[in-house]
Scaffold this motif. Structure first.
Motif, PDB file in Angstrom:
ATOM      1  N   GLU A  60      11.751  19.017  -5.294  1.00 34.10           N
ATOM      2  CA  GLU A  60      12.810  18.055  -4.979  1.00 34.10           C
ATOM      3  C   GLU A  60      12.212  16.645  -5.129  1.00 34.10           C
ATOM      4  OE1 GLU A  60      16.095  18.305  -4.233  1.00 34.10           O
ATOM      5  OE2 GLU A  60      15.763  20.371  -4.871  1.00 34.10           O
ATOM      6  N   PRO A  61      13.054  15.624  -5.370  1.00 31.81           N
ATOM      7  CA  PRO A  61      12.524  14.267  -5.527  1.00 31.81           C
ATOM      8  C   PRO A  61      11.575  13.862  -4.393  1.00 31.81           C
ATOM      9  CG  PRO A  61      14.834  14.276  -6.101  1.00 31.81           C
ATOM     10  CD  PRO A  61      14.503  15.663  -5.619  1.00 31.81           C
ATOM     11  N   ARG A  62      11.963  14.147  -3.167  1.00 29.79           N
ATOM     12  CA  ARG A  62      11.136  13.763  -2.021  1.00 29.79           C
ATOM     13  C   ARG A  62       9.746  14.412  -2.100  1.00 29.79           C
ATOM     14  NH1 ARG A  62      11.122  16.448   2.329  1.00 29.79           N
ATOM     15  NH2 ARG A  62      12.986  17.555   1.673  1.00 29.79           N
ATOM     16  N   GLU A  63       9.738  15.680  -2.526  1.00 29.87           N
ATOM     17  CA  GLU A  63       8.465  16.404  -2.654  1.00 29.87           C
ATOM     18  C   GLU A  63       7.618  15.839  -3.798  1.00 29.87           C
ATOM     19  OE1 GLU A  63       9.854  20.870  -1.299  1.00 29.87           O
ATOM     20  OE2 GLU A  63      10.276  20.193  -3.332  1.00 29.87           O
ATOM     21  N   ALA A  64       8.285  15.531  -4.920  1.00 29.54           N
ATOM     22  CA  ALA A  64       7.549  15.012  -6.083  1.00 29.54           C
ATOM     23  C   ALA A  64       6.945  13.644  -5.768  1.00 29.54           C
ATOM     24  CB  ALA A  64       8.477  14.916  -7.295  1.00 29.54           C
ATOM     25  N   ILE A  65       7.701  12.816  -5.042  1.00 26.70           N
ATOM     26  CA  ILE A  65       7.193  11.492  -4.671  1.00 26.70           C
ATOM     27  C   ILE A  65       6.024  11.657  -3.695  1.00 26.70           C
ATOM     28  CG2 ILE A  65       7.774   9.320  -3.491  1.00 26.70           C
ATOM     29  CD1 ILE A  65      10.710   9.806  -4.613  1.00 26.70           C
ATOM     30  N   GLY A  66       6.170  12.577  -2.754  1.00 30.31           N
ATOM     31  CA  GLY A  66       5.077  12.865  -1.817  1.00 30.31           C
ATOM     32  C   GLY A  66       3.852  13.393  -2.532  1.00 30.31           C
ATOM     33  N   GLN A  67       4.064  14.264  -3.508  1.00 32.00           N
ATOM     34  CA  GLN A  67       2.934  14.819  -4.270  1.00 32.00           C
ATOM     35  C   GLN A  67       2.196  13.705  -5.020  1.00 32.00           C
ATOM     36  OE1 GLN A  67       3.803  16.987  -7.912  1.00 32.00           O
ATOM     37  NE2 GLN A  67       2.204  18.494  -7.453  1.00 32.00           N
ATOM     38  N   MET A  68       2.972  12.812  -5.620  1.00 31.05           N
ATOM     39  CA  MET A  68       2.360  11.699  -6.358  1.00 31.05           C
ATOM     40  C   MET A  68       1.522  10.816  -5.418  1.00 31.05           C
ATOM     41  SD  MET A  68       1.797   9.841  -8.976  1.00 31.05           S
ATOM     42  CE  MET A  68       2.917  10.106 -10.343  1.00 31.05           C
ATOM     43  N   LEU A  69       2.094  10.499  -4.273  1.00 31.70           N
ATOM     44  CA  LEU A  69       1.384   9.634  -3.333  1.00 31.70           C
ATOM     45  C   LEU A  69       0.095  10.302  -2.850  1.00 31.70           C
ATOM     46  CD1 LEU A  69       1.692   6.854  -2.116  1.00 31.70           C
ATOM     47  CD2 LEU A  69       3.054   7.847  -0.277  1.00 31.70           C
ATOM     48  N   ARG A  70       0.186  11.586  -2.525  1.00 30.63           N
ATOM     49  CA  ARG A  70      -1.019  12.322  -2.099  1.00 30.63           C
ATOM     50  C   ARG A  70      -2.058  12.347  -3.213  1.00 30.63           C
ATOM     51  NH1 ARG A  70       2.512  15.766  -0.007  1.00 30.63           N
ATOM     52  NH2 ARG A  70       2.319  17.264  -1.701  1.00 30.63           N
ATOM     53  N   PHE A  71      -1.583  12.540  -4.439  1.00 26.50           N
ATOM     54  CA  PHE A  71      -2.493  12.645  -5.588  1.00 26.50           C
ATOM     55  C   PHE A  71      -3.280  11.349  -5.784  1.00 26.50           C
ATOM     56  CE2 PHE A  71      -2.919  12.804 -10.422  1.00 26.50           C
ATOM     57  CZ  PHE A  71      -3.983  13.684 -10.397  1.00 26.50           C
ATOM     58  N   VAL A  72      -2.583  10.207  -5.833  1.00 28.28           N
ATOM     59  CA  VAL A  72      -3.321   8.960  -6.071  1.00 28.28           C
ATOM     60  C   VAL A  72      -4.211   8.615  -4.868  1.00 28.28           C
ATOM     61  CG1 VAL A  72      -1.778   7.965  -7.807  1.00 28.28           C
ATOM     62  CG2 VAL A  72      -1.384   7.461  -5.410  1.00 28.28           C
ATOM     63  N   ARG A  73      -3.762   8.965  -3.670  1.00 26.89           N
ATOM     64  CA  ARG A  73      -4.607   8.712  -2.495  1.00 26.89           C
ATOM     65  C   ARG A  73      -5.878   9.537  -2.566  1.00 26.89           C
ATOM     66  NH1 ARG A  73      -0.081   8.658   2.405  1.00 26.89           N
ATOM     67  NH2 ARG A  73       0.491   6.450   2.189  1.00 26.89           N
ATOM     68  N   GLU A  74      -5.752  10.779  -2.989  1.00 28.02           N
ATOM     69  CA  GLU A  74      -6.948  11.630  -3.115  1.00 28.02           C
ATOM     70  C   GLU A  74      -7.856  11.139  -4.232  1.00 28.02           C
ATOM     71  OE1 GLU A  74      -6.074  15.779  -3.555  1.00 28.02           O
ATOM     72  OE2 GLU A  74      -5.157  15.878  -1.574  1.00 28.02           O
ATOM     73  N   LEU A  75      -7.244  10.803  -5.369  1.00 30.43           N
ATOM     74  CA  LEU A  75      -8.054  10.323  -6.503  1.00 30.43           C
ATOM     75  C   LEU A  75      -8.851   9.088  -6.113  1.00 30.43           C
ATOM     76  CD1 LEU A  75      -5.591  10.556  -9.528  1.00 30.43           C
ATOM     77  CD2 LEU A  75      -7.595  11.981  -9.143  1.00 30.43           C
ATOM     78  N   ALA A  76      -8.195   8.202  -5.360  1.00 32.86           N
ATOM     79  CA  ALA A  76      -8.826   6.929  -5.010  1.00 32.86           C
ATOM     80  C   ALA A  76      -9.628   7.019  -3.716  1.00 32.86           C
ATOM     81  CB  ALA A  76      -7.759   5.841  -4.885  1.00 32.86           C
ATOM     82  N   SER A  77      -9.564   8.154  -3.034  1.00 33.70           N
ATOM     83  CA  SER A  77     -10.155   8.309  -1.689  1.00 33.70           C
ATOM     84  C   SER A  77      -9.679   7.163  -0.791  1.00 33.70           C
ATOM     85  CB  SER A  77     -11.690   8.307  -1.732  1.00 33.70           C
ATOM     86  OG  SER A  77     -12.169   9.186  -2.693  1.00 33.70           O
ATOM     87  N   ASP A  78      -8.374   6.954  -0.771  1.00 36.38           N
ATOM     88  CA  ASP A  78      -7.835   5.814  -0.020  1.00 36.38           C
ATOM     89  C   ASP A  78      -6.436   6.147   0.503  1.00 36.38           C
ATOM     90  OD1 ASP A  78      -6.743   3.366   0.828  1.00 36.38           O
ATOM     91  OD2 ASP A  78      -8.015   2.254  -0.562  1.00 36.38           O
ATOM     92  N   GLU A  79      -6.338   6.338   1.794  1.00 34.40           N
ATOM     93  CA  GLU A  79      -5.078   6.751   2.413  1.00 34.40           C
ATOM     94  C   GLU A  79      -4.102   5.592   2.604  1.00 34.40           C
ATOM     95  OE1 GLU A  79      -3.975   9.929   3.358  1.00 34.40           O
ATOM     96  OE2 GLU A  79      -5.646  10.430   2.039  1.00 34.40           O
ATOM     97  N   THR A  80      -4.520   4.384   2.289  1.00 30.08           N
ATOM     98  CA  THR A  80      -3.644   3.241   2.552  1.00 30.08           C
ATOM     99  C   THR A  80      -2.704   2.923   1.385  1.00 30.08           C
ATOM    100  OG1 THR A  80      -5.179   1.563   1.699  1.00 30.08           O
ATOM    101  CG2 THR A  80      -5.435   2.199   4.011  1.00 30.08           C
ATOM    102  N   ILE A  81      -2.874   3.630   0.249  1.00 30.53           N
ATOM    103  CA  ILE A  81      -2.010   3.363  -0.905  1.00 30.53           C
ATOM    104  C   ILE A  81      -0.566   3.728  -0.552  1.00 30.53           C
ATOM    105  CG2 ILE A  81      -1.491   4.059  -3.286  1.00 30.53           C
ATOM    106  CD1 ILE A  81      -4.560   4.607  -3.556  1.00 30.53           C
ATOM    107  N   ARG A  82       0.367   2.866  -0.950  1.00 31.21           N
ATOM    108  CA  ARG A  82       1.758   3.130  -0.600  1.00 31.21           C
ATOM    109  C   ARG A  82       2.716   2.833  -1.759  1.00 31.21           C
ATOM    110  NH1 ARG A  82       3.250  -2.049   0.474  1.00 31.21           N
ATOM    111  NH2 ARG A  82       5.314  -1.482   1.189  1.00 31.21           N
ATOM    112  N   ILE A  83       3.959   3.191  -1.546  1.00 29.25           N
ATOM    113  CA  ILE A  83       5.008   2.881  -2.517  1.00 29.25           C
ATOM    114  C   ILE A  83       5.825   1.731  -1.950  1.00 29.25           C
ATOM    115  CG2 ILE A  83       7.196   3.743  -3.475  1.00 29.25           C
ATOM    116  CD1 ILE A  83       5.780   6.473  -3.798  1.00 29.25           C
ATOM    117  N   ASP A  84       6.085   0.730  -2.772  1.00 30.65           N
ATOM    118  CA  ASP A  84       6.842  -0.437  -2.334  1.00 30.65           C
ATOM    119  C   ASP A  84       8.339  -0.141  -2.486  1.00 30.65           C
ATOM    120  OD1 ASP A  84       8.153  -2.889  -2.124  1.00 30.65           O
ATOM    121  OD2 ASP A  84       6.429  -3.996  -2.911  1.00 30.65           O
ATOM    122  N   GLU A  85       8.993   0.140  -1.369  1.00 25.44           N
ATOM    123  CA  GLU A  85      10.406   0.547  -1.421  1.00 25.44           C
ATOM    124  C   GLU A  85      11.308  -0.555  -1.966  1.00 25.44           C
ATOM    125  OE1 GLU A  85      11.936   3.393  -1.074  1.00 25.44           O
ATOM    126  OE2 GLU A  85      10.165   4.535  -0.482  1.00 25.44           O
TER     127      GLU A  85
END
Ligand code: GLN
Length: 309
Positions: free
Chosen positions: A128-153
């Motif tokens: 679902e869109p919500r899951e895909a957006i969550g997956q993307m956010l988790r992915f870039v946070r893991e890649l960057a080792s940085d939990e502060t990355i966010r999406i600008d609504e």
């Protein structure tokens, strides 16, 4: 070679440039960014990070997110992806619609808007869109080792409100069946990917897997072969109708976004991010390209530079 010094020198030279390109103005949050901004971050294979200028300031990564979306989609469906999107440079603008008619709705590559919309649709084949957006956010946070990355609504909303060309592209591809899901859901997800907000440091950290054969700190994110192929696509298609010139001047895989960022990879050597919001006529960061050109000139990192050691 003193990379810290080189990066600082480049930032100093860029601060003195007067021809800074034109800041994207199709949405208010991008139009508001001062053209004086410039940041640069270089992460070397030994893990050291070298930053200068506004390297810690988050900006809208926009089309650079197409690299991460492609990585997730290849992970989800493998080479099947290529039945719906091509691997050739487009030679046309990032949001061009003309090729789609003669090529029956199959976008030239995953790094133009049409291609990334298809990639997003592929991801929504099992999420679902919500899951895909969550997956993307988790992915870039893991890649960057940085939990502060966010999406600008606010950016995501503005993209949605002004995204008529993207709507046209998505609907047109829906007519051909290259986009299969609900067009509104696909676009809503795509706009959220574009609205990822990252600093040069975070982006360079997130690009480490492409520098290091698909691994980050020993953890595998994609196979070596896939990392190599994503780099190949970035080299041939990462800068729209400016990709040939980028390869000529810089000689590294790279991906730009209209927010003025560029993620660039020197395989086996470095992951690099630059940001300066002023764009050239093709929608790529004017000073970002200039800075990268200086960097490869001084380091010899171009993939076309003979490495005899
Ligand atoms: N959000 C932009 C769009 O879809 C992204 C384009 C870009 O960065 N080149 O038009």
């Amino acid at each position: 070679m003193d990379i810290t010094q080189i990066v600082e020198d480049i930032a100093g030279a860029m601060a003195r440039e007067t021809e800074r390109g034109k800041v994207a103005d199709y949405i208010a949050p991008l139009a508001a960014i001062a053209p004086e901004r410039f940041g640069m971050a270089v992460v070397l294979r030994d893990g050291s990070v070298h930053v200068a200028g506004d390297a810690e300031e988050p900006f809208s990564i926009q089309s650079i997110s197409k690299v991460f979306a492609l990585t997730l989609a290849i992970g989800a469906v493998g080479d099947q992806l290529w039945t719906r999107v091509g691997r050739e440079p487009s030679g046309s603008a990032f949001n061009s619609i003309v090729q789609l008619e003669s090529e029956r709705g199959r976008p030239r590559n995953p790094f133009i808007n049409a291609g990334a919309i298809v990639v997003t649709d592929v991801l929504l084949g099992h999420l679902e869109p919500r899951e895909a957006i969550g997956q993307m956010l988790r992915f870039v946070r893991e890649l960057a080792s940085d939990e502060t990355i966010r999406i600008d609504e606010e950016v995501a909303r503005a993209e949605q409100e002004t995204g008529f060309t993207n709507m046209a592209l998505a609907n047109y591809m829906r007519a051909f069946g290259t986009v299969r899901g609900d067009v509104a859901k696909v676009l809503g997800t795509y706009f959220h990917f574009c609205a990822l907000s990252m600093s040069c440091r975070q982006l360079a950290m997130a690009g480490r897997y492409l520098m290091d054969g698909g691994r980050v700190e020993g953890r595998r994110f994609v196979t070596e072969r896939r990392a190599r192929r994503i780099n190949a696509l970035m080299m041939s298609c990462g800068h729209y109708d400016n990709s040939g010139d980028f390869a000529y001047r810089i000689g590294l895989p790279g991906k730009s976004g209209v927010g003025g960022g560029i993620l660039c990879v020197a395989p086996g050597i470095a992951s690099i991010a630059v940001w300066s919001p002023g764009l050239n006529g093709n929608g790529n960061s004017q000073l970002g390209q200039m800075a990268l050109e200086r960097l490869v000139y001084q380091t010899g990192w171009s993939v076309f530079e003979p490495k005899f050691s």
